[in-house]
Scaffold this active site. Sequence first.
Site, PDB file in Angstrom:
ATOM      1  N   THR A  62      32.689  28.146  44.680  1.00  0.00           N
ATOM      2  CA  THR A  62      33.601  28.598  43.694  1.00  0.00           C
ATOM      3  C   THR A  62      32.931  28.632  42.378  1.00  0.00           C
ATOM      4  O   THR A  62      31.659  28.482  42.164  1.00  0.00           O
ATOM      5  CB  THR A  62      34.658  27.618  43.802  1.00  0.00           C
ATOM      6  N   LYS A  66      29.472  31.857  42.388  1.00  0.00           N
ATOM      7  CA  LYS A  66      29.663  32.782  43.401  1.00  0.00           C
ATOM      8  C   LYS A  66      28.540  33.760  43.094  1.00  0.00           C
ATOM      9  O   LYS A  66      28.079  34.553  44.065  1.00  0.00           O
ATOM     10  CB  LYS A  66      31.079  33.280  43.486  1.00  0.00           C
ATOM     11  N   GLY A 129      38.395  42.715  37.893  1.00  0.00           N
ATOM     12  CA  GLY A 129      37.459  41.728  37.689  1.00  0.00           C
ATOM     13  C   GLY A 129      36.761  41.256  39.176  1.00  0.00           C
ATOM     14  O   GLY A 129      37.059  42.026  40.212  1.00  0.00           O
ATOM     15  N   ASN A 151      44.410  48.402  35.141  1.00  0.00           N
ATOM     16  CA  ASN A 151      43.651  47.306  34.267  1.00  0.00           C
ATOM     17  C   ASN A 151      43.944  47.348  32.761  1.00  0.00           C
ATOM     18  O   ASN A 151      44.173  48.614  32.436  1.00  0.00           O
ATOM     19  CB  ASN A 151      42.193  47.186  34.617  1.00  0.00           C
ATOM     20  N   MET A 214      47.769  36.177  42.857  1.00  0.00           N
ATOM     21  CA  MET A 214      46.649  35.237  43.293  1.00  0.00           C
ATOM     22  C   MET A 214      46.512  33.899  42.747  1.00  0.00           C
ATOM     23  O   MET A 214      45.746  33.136  43.532  1.00  0.00           O
ATOM     24  CB  MET A 214      45.340  36.006  43.363  1.00  0.00           C
ATOM     25  N   GLY A 238      49.429  32.432  45.021  1.00  0.00           N
ATOM     26  CA  GLY A 238      48.335  32.604  46.094  1.00  0.00           C
ATOM     27  C   GLY A 238      47.857  31.379  46.898  1.00  0.00           C
ATOM     28  O   GLY A 238      46.520  31.497  47.337  1.00  0.00           O
TER      29      GLY A 238
HETATM   30  P1  ATR Z   1      37.046  37.446  37.390  1.00  0.00           P
HETATM   31  O1  ATR Z   1      35.797  38.005  37.715  1.00  0.00           O
HETATM   32  O2  ATR Z   1      37.371  36.031  37.760  1.00  0.00           O
HETATM   33  O3  ATR Z   1      38.163  38.036  38.250  1.00  0.00           O
HETATM   34  P2  ATR Z   1      37.157  38.639  35.096  1.00  0.00           P
HETATM   35  O4  ATR Z   1      36.190  39.419  35.468  1.00  0.00           O
HETATM   36  O5  ATR Z   1      37.127  38.041  33.598  1.00  0.00           O
HETATM   37  O6  ATR Z   1      37.527  37.524  35.913  1.00  0.00           O
HETATM   38  O7  ATR Z   1      38.345  39.682  35.110  1.00  0.00           O
HETATM   39  C1  ATR Z   1      39.652  39.042  34.832  1.00  0.00           C
HETATM   40  C2  ATR Z   1      40.746  40.184  35.003  1.00  0.00           C
HETATM   41  O8  ATR Z   1      41.698  39.803  34.462  1.00  0.00           O
HETATM   42  C3  ATR Z   1      40.141  41.419  34.095  1.00  0.00           C
HETATM   43  O9  ATR Z   1      40.788  42.533  34.841  1.00  0.00           O
HETATM   44  C4  ATR Z   1      40.961  41.264  32.918  1.00  0.00           C
HETATM   45  O10 ATR Z   1      41.270  42.480  32.199  1.00  0.00           O
HETATM   46  P3  ATR Z   1      39.966  43.156  31.277  1.00  0.00           P
HETATM   47  O11 ATR Z   1      39.329  43.781  32.216  1.00  0.00           O
HETATM   48  O12 ATR Z   1      40.874  44.187  30.533  1.00  0.00           O
HETATM   49  O13 ATR Z   1      39.325  42.198  30.341  1.00  0.00           O
HETATM   50  C5  ATR Z   1      42.085  40.438  33.363  1.00  0.00           C
HETATM   51  N1  ATR Z   1      42.906  39.746  32.497  1.00  0.00           N
HETATM   52  C6  ATR Z   1      42.521  38.367  32.094  1.00  0.00           C
HETATM   53  N2  ATR Z   1      43.318  38.013  30.985  1.00  0.00           N
HETATM   54  C7  ATR Z   1      44.284  39.160  30.700  1.00  0.00           C
HETATM   55  C8  ATR Z   1      45.331  38.974  30.166  1.00  0.00           C
HETATM   56  N3  ATR Z   1      45.776  37.981  29.107  1.00  0.00           N
HETATM   57  N4  ATR Z   1      46.041  40.278  30.195  1.00  0.00           N
HETATM   58  C9  ATR Z   1      45.897  41.307  30.868  1.00  0.00           C
HETATM   59  N5  ATR Z   1      44.723  41.201  31.614  1.00  0.00           N
HETATM   60  C10 ATR Z   1      44.224  40.337  31.614  1.00  0.00           C
END
Ligand code: ATR
Length: 270
Positions: A62, A66, A129, A151, A214, A238
């Site tokens: 985790t 990963k 993400g 997104n 999730m 989730g």
């Molecule tokens: P992981 O790999 O764990 O999924 P990540 O790559 O940081 O983490 O992706 C997190 C996702 O949540 C992304 O789609 C992010 O949006 P951005 O691509 O615009 O950064 C989204 N996300 C995280 N916090 C958010 C928030 N407060 N509001 C909207 N989207 C959010």
Amino acid sequence: MKKFAVFGNPIAHSLSPAIHNMFAQLTGEYIDYRIIESELDNFENDVSAFFNEEGVVGCNITAPFKERAYTLCEGSCNAEAKTAQAVNTLHKQGDKLLGYTTDGMGLVADLIRHVGSLENKRVLLLGAGGATRGVVEPLLKSKVASLFITNRTMSKAEAIVNAIGEDNFVAVGQSALDDVQAEIVINCTSASLTGDLPAVSAGAFKQCALAYDMSYGRGETRFMAFAKEHGALATVDGFGMLVEQAAAAFTIWTGKTPDTAEVIKALRPK
Ligand code: ATR
């Protein structure tokens, strides 16, 4: 005895040992499943030492390891792992280490428990993400009619769509979400971890039978409350996906399929 572990950092509060011990009980396996909190600069050494132990069959991986686990088994991974460039399950077979991402299988299994077959359903994913990349392929394979993705940063959603290249997988901006008419809306963002609402519009829930977050263990998230308020017939967190992705790993390791409904009922945080 078959030995297993979960690697992460932090990892102390992981539910994985409880989940896998209950799977073992239900399927008649005799296992030792432990938690290994690797130092950030020692993950690869810890994995290698673990797999050199007598009786080790596999492990879960985790955050934040990963992607590094993926590089340990890059040539021997399932398709989901390749798309996600990340693995959550390693399996030792002879002297080979096989890698899998079972998150998508877990999500699909839990969605089916809630809404039945996904065939011909319109599904909307929020977020672009790692969590999203791990579930796109199993969702497409379950024959959804269309898979939409939006997104906060649209370029990331478009990059995933372009990488997959399927006609029924499309990126949609927030202003067009009202027209998507998704029956299932899935929050794959990490917004719930900080108590935020992901980038979504009220109109996205007009036809929504199930709004799925999730994240788990946080009670009703802002996403779930917003979805309900704007027309979603049901909302769920989730936790089921957590148990189902663990069950998929357990099956890879042992060939046995545990009764996940029983485990979800017994271990769901109160
Ligand atoms: P992981 O790999 O764990 O999924 P990540 O790559 O940081 O983490 O992706 C997190 C996702 O949540 C992304 O789609 C992010 O949006 P951005 O691509 O615009 O950064 C989204 N996300 C995280 N916090 C958010 C928030 N407060 N509001 C909207 N989207 C959010």
